[in-house]
Design a protein around this motif. Structure first.
Motif, PDB file in Angstrom:
ATOM      1  N   VAL A  37      30.296  49.681  38.245  1.00 33.15           N
ATOM      2  CA  VAL A  37      31.461  49.286  38.012  1.00 33.15           C
ATOM      3  C   VAL A  37      31.615  47.829  36.907  1.00 33.15           C
ATOM      4  O   VAL A  37      30.540  46.927  37.233  1.00 33.15           O
ATOM      5  CB  VAL A  37      32.440  48.551  39.127  1.00 33.15           C
ATOM      6  N   ALA A  38      32.316  47.899  35.601  1.00 29.52           N
ATOM      7  CA  ALA A  38      32.192  46.728  34.966  1.00 29.52           C
ATOM      8  C   ALA A  38      32.565  45.236  35.787  1.00 29.52           C
ATOM      9  O   ALA A  38      33.492  45.389  36.464  1.00 29.52           O
ATOM     10  CB  ALA A  38      33.095  46.783  33.631  1.00 29.52           C
ATOM     11  N   ALA A  39      31.752  44.490  35.610  1.00 29.10           N
ATOM     12  CA  ALA A  39      31.857  43.342  36.511  1.00 29.10           C
ATOM     13  C   ALA A  39      33.169  42.384  36.083  1.00 29.10           C
ATOM     14  O   ALA A  39      33.727  41.836  37.007  1.00 29.10           O
ATOM     15  CB  ALA A  39      30.482  42.272  36.434  1.00 29.10           C
TER      16      ALA A  39
ATOM     17  N   ALA B  49      25.690  46.048  30.468  1.00 23.84           N
ATOM     18  CA  ALA B  49      25.414  47.454  30.359  1.00 23.84           C
ATOM     19  C   ALA B  49      26.954  48.162  29.505  1.00 23.84           C
ATOM     20  O   ALA B  49      26.477  49.102  29.241  1.00 23.84           O
ATOM     21  CB  ALA B  49      25.580  47.952  31.810  1.00 23.84           C
ATOM     22  N   PHE B  50      27.820  47.288  29.428  1.00 25.69           N
ATOM     23  CA  PHE B  50      28.952  47.943  28.991  1.00 25.69           C
ATOM     24  C   PHE B  50      29.695  47.014  27.562  1.00 25.69           C
ATOM     25  O   PHE B  50      29.409  45.844  27.696  1.00 25.69           O
ATOM     26  CB  PHE B  50      30.422  47.990  30.126  1.00 25.69           C
ATOM     27  N   TYR B  51      29.910  47.743  26.881  1.00 28.58           N
ATOM     28  CA  TYR B  51      30.783  46.910  25.549  1.00 28.58           C
ATOM     29  C   TYR B  51      32.129  47.004  25.814  1.00 28.58           C
ATOM     30  O   TYR B  51      32.923  48.136  26.103  1.00 28.58           O
ATOM     31  CB  TYR B  51      30.537  47.849  24.490  1.00 28.58           C
TER      32      TYR B  51
ATOM     33  N   LYS C  61      35.999  41.259  25.145  1.00 30.89           N
ATOM     34  CA  LYS C  61      34.724  40.471  25.959  1.00 30.89           C
ATOM     35  C   LYS C  61      33.334  40.563  25.696  1.00 30.89           C
ATOM     36  O   LYS C  61      32.585  39.859  26.115  1.00 30.89           O
ATOM     37  CB  LYS C  61      35.027  40.668  27.398  1.00 30.89           C
ATOM     38  N   ASN C  62      33.310  41.397  24.456  1.00 27.24           N
ATOM     39  CA  ASN C  62      31.741  41.731  24.086  1.00 27.24           C
ATOM     40  C   ASN C  62      31.130  42.847  25.069  1.00 27.24           C
ATOM     41  O   ASN C  62      31.655  43.502  25.798  1.00 27.24           O
ATOM     42  CB  ASN C  62      31.208  40.562  23.647  1.00 27.24           C
TER      43      ASN C  62
END
Length: 72
Positions: free
Chosen positions: A21-23, A46-48, A52-53
């Motif tokens: 899950v994206a924090a 881990a995610f773009y 929020k970059n």
């Protein structure tokens, strides 16, 4: 329908489910926590995210119970 011999071999076994899950997605984190998932780790960048970059991913897990069958 399964034969009686197959039904007799069914057992209640624990299963483990993992989720990333994206924090930054506070709503999703709240939902997965409400569903019983716990955070066990964090993967940095881990995610773009377009605004929020790069954001961290939370590694979440939950022990599930399920009926399983041994087909031996």
């Amino acid at each position: 329908m399964l034969a009686d011999k197959q039904l007799a071999s069914w057992k209640y076994k624990p299963l483990l489910a993992f989720n990333f899950v994206a924090a930054s997605n506070k709503g999703a984190v709240r939902l997965w926590n409400k569903l019983g998932f716990e955070t066990v780790g964090r993967l940095p960048n881990a995610f773009y995210h377009p605004t929020k970059n790069y954001v961290d991913a939370l590694v979440m897990y939950e022990w599930l119970q399920a009926w399983c069958c041994d087909f031996n």
